[in-house]
Design a protein around this motif. Structure first.
Motif, PDB file in Angstrom:
ATOM      1  N   LEU A 196      -6.683  -0.901   6.102  1.00 14.47           N
ATOM      2  CA  LEU A 196      -6.322   0.415   5.552  1.00 14.47           C
ATOM      3  C   LEU A 196      -6.191   1.442   6.679  1.00 14.47           C
ATOM      4  N   SER A 197      -7.034   1.309   7.696  1.00 17.93           N
ATOM      5  CA  SER A 197      -6.905   2.223   8.854  1.00 17.93           C
ATOM      6  C   SER A 197      -5.548   2.017   9.512  1.00 17.93           C
ATOM      7  N   GLU A 198      -5.175   0.745   9.715  1.00 17.20           N
ATOM      8  CA  GLU A 198      -3.862   0.428  10.319  1.00 17.20           C
ATOM      9  C   GLU A 198      -2.742   1.017   9.466  1.00 17.20           C
ATOM     10  N   PHE A 199      -2.880   0.885   8.156  1.00 19.08           N
ATOM     11  CA  PHE A 199      -1.871   1.417   7.216  1.00 19.08           C
ATOM     12  C   PHE A 199      -1.747   2.930   7.392  1.00 19.08           C
ATOM     13  N   ARG A 200      -2.885   3.644   7.485  1.00 22.63           N
ATOM     14  CA  ARG A 200      -2.850   5.109   7.593  1.00 22.63           C
ATOM     15  C   ARG A 200      -2.294   5.534   8.956  1.00 22.63           C
ATOM     16  N   VAL A 201      -2.705   4.833   9.989  1.00 22.23           N
ATOM     17  CA  VAL A 201      -2.209   5.177  11.336  1.00 22.23           C
ATOM     18  C   VAL A 201      -0.691   5.013  11.393  1.00 22.23           C
ATOM     19  N   MET A 224       0.839  -1.209   0.000  1.00 20.06           N
ATOM     20  CA  MET A 224       0.000   0.000   0.000  1.00 20.06           C
ATOM     21  C   MET A 224       0.870   1.253   0.000  1.00 20.06           C
ATOM     22  N   GLN A 225       2.004   1.157   0.692  1.00 21.80           N
ATOM     23  CA  GLN A 225       2.879   2.346   0.783  1.00 21.80           C
ATOM     24  C   GLN A 225       3.426   2.721  -0.594  1.00 21.80           C
ATOM     25  N   GLN A 226       3.752   1.714  -1.426  1.00 19.45           N
ATOM     26  CA  GLN A 226       4.384   2.051  -2.714  1.00 19.45           C
ATOM     27  C   GLN A 226       3.349   2.389  -3.785  1.00 19.45           C
ATOM     28  N   PHE A 227       2.053   2.304  -3.407  1.00 14.36           N
ATOM     29  CA  PHE A 227       1.009   2.573  -4.404  1.00 14.36           C
ATOM     30  C   PHE A 227       0.645   4.050  -4.405  1.00 14.36           C
ATOM     31  N   SER A 228       0.723   4.698  -5.568  1.00 12.62           N
ATOM     32  CA  SER A 228       0.267   6.097  -5.630  1.00 12.62           C
ATOM     33  C   SER A 228      -0.547   6.320  -6.900  1.00 12.62           C
ATOM     34  N   ILE A 229      -1.417   7.305  -6.835  1.00 11.09           N
ATOM     35  CA  ILE A 229      -2.327   7.590  -7.955  1.00 11.09           C
ATOM     36  C   ILE A 229      -2.418   9.099  -8.149  1.00 11.09           C
ATOM     37  N   GLU A 230      -2.373   9.534  -9.401  1.00 13.69           N
ATOM     38  CA  GLU A 230      -2.430  10.967  -9.690  1.00 13.69           C
ATOM     39  C   GLU A 230      -3.878  11.451  -9.686  1.00 13.69           C
ATOM     40  N   THR A 231      -4.096  12.673  -9.191  1.00 19.19           N
ATOM     41  CA  THR A 231      -5.426  13.266  -9.303  1.00 19.19           C
ATOM     42  C   THR A 231      -5.389  14.284 -10.446  1.00 19.19           C
TER      43      THR A 231
END
Ligand code: LRH
Ligand code: MN
Length: 401
Positions: free
Chosen positions: A359-364, A23-30
């Motif tokens: 995902l909550s754990e990932f964000r925290v 999840m950390q290496q995943f990014s998406i452009e807006t």
């Protein structure tokens, strides 16, 4: 590790650390154009405080990045976002934690393009279109972007209106020759609209053909709203990954045509199946997986634009997270045993897994609020910009805006 999380990972062949790292290496452009007012030919509803120029759009995008951490890149559209000093734009973007992503030429709003742009029967118009793309290549170099994202509205409305073996490849070859080393040309297709008889870039096959004829810097861009009803987009993605020519996505969702609604809001299972193909190919070492440009391409006609973008990022993260929970070894065994429903149920099990605690754990762990929408609402940003930004503004340049 809470039991809630433990049992969601149970027997899925993925560890919490592995999940978090993915999840950390995943990014998406807006898309810059998703922050300004937009609408349909029937109406454009002005949103109080809607961004009206690039710096306001970047400021709004920085809010999405602040609460999600997954979208440091912002795609721009020229001339909607034209600026005089691109170096200053690059500097401003980095000051607020962003970078300029894909540069989108606009070859559909100029009066000159009534009969097309790169495919126009008049060589002078084709040259004009080529020069606009070359201008976008220079802008990309100035802002440090490595991607030109090209969509053509070119096509015809009546049988016989023009030769169907039009002039696309020749024009694209001239554009390709102007690409500096390392810059990518993503070729977006769409099966109709605004052309209603033949579209010059109607499907993935034509885009792939062009990319293969042009060279390794050209790849196919899949806009999830650009397919005839019933199209299996996940299969197109699998095919393009096999060819190593999947350049990227314009994510959105639709029920009817190119509705440009929030990604995953109408057909979340389709989005999950797309990510399932990507994770499956990645698990087998497919090199193309690491070169996919993830981008959102939406217009928010009635809903709050920044929150819509945050929800879109969450929906994409959710689909990707569920795809990470497919037990690939067991799935392969079931597939090779002809266990049709066994295999299907493995995907279903992953899709029906509530990944919100993960995902909550990932964000925290990233020091962020587990609920990005709640964090954004609590910031009072919307109320502040509605006060500060002049009422009359807000046009994104988006068609009909
Ligand atoms: C065309 C399209 C293209 C953009 C535009 C905003 O439908 O998907 O990607 O240039 O929307
Ligand atoms: Mn698009």
């Amino acid at each position: 590790m809470s039991s809630e999380i433990e049992n969601r990972l149970q027997g899925r062949g993925v560890t919490l650390d592995g999940f978090i790292a993915a999840m950390q290496q995943f990014s998406i452009e807006t898309p810059s154009w998703g922050y300004g007012d937009s609408g349909t030919r029937f109406k454009v509803f002005h949103w109080p405080g809607a961004a009206s120029h690039l710096r306001e759009k970047l400021a709004d995008a920085a809010q999405v990045q602040r609460v999600t951490g997954a979208c440091p890149g912002v795609a721009i559209h020229i001339p909607w976002d034209r600026e005089d000093d691109w170096r200053a734009v690059k500097e401003y973007a980095s000051q607020i934690g962003l970078r300029i992503g894909a540069v989108n030429p606009n070859l559909f709003q100029d009066d000159a393009y009534r009969f097309g742009s790169l495919c126009h029967f008049d060589k002078a118009i084709r040259q004009r279109a080529i020069e606009h793309i070359i201008e976008c290549i220079h802008i990309a170099q100035e802002v440090g972007s490595g991607v030109i994202s090209l969509w053509l509205a070119d096509g015809t409305n009546y049988p016989g209106q023009d030769d169907l073996r039009r002039r696309l490849l020749e024009s694209l070859q001239t554009v390709y020759a102007a690409l500096p080393a390392g810059m990518r040309l993503l070729i977006e297709y769409k099966f109709f609209e605004p052309a209603f008889y033949a579209t010059d870039l109607p499907d993935w096959g034509t885009s792939l053909l062009m990319a293969q004829k042009l060279g390794p810097q050209a790849d196919v861009l899949v806009d999830t709203g650009h397919h005839p009803q019933g199209t299996n987009i996940a299969q197109i993605v699998a095919q393009l990954l096999d060819e190593g020519r999947l350049g990227g996505f314009h994510f959105n969702d639709r029920r009817y045509a190119d509705d440009d609604l929030i990604v995953g809001s109408q057909n979340p299972f389709e989005l999950f199946c797309i990510f399932n193909e990507i994770v499956s190919a990645g698990a087998e070492g497919n090199a193309n997986v690491g070169r996919i440009e993830y981008m959102i391409d939406q217009s928010h006609n009635i809903e709050p634009k920044i929150e819509a973008m945050i929800q879109s990022v969450i929906n994409v993260q959710t689909a990707y997270a569920k795809a990470l929970l497919v037990d690939r070894t067991a799935l392969r065994e079931a597939q090779e045993a002809g266990d049709v429903l066994g295999a299907y149920r493995m995907l279903q099990a992953a899709f029906e897994t509530d990944v919100r605690p993960l995902l909550s754990e990932f964000r925290v762990r990233q020091g962020r609020d587990p609920d990005p929408v709640a964090a954004f609402r609590a910031s009072g940003y919307v109320e502040r910009v509605a006060r500060e930004r002049p009422a009359s503004a807000g046009s994104s340049g988006y068609p009909g805006a």
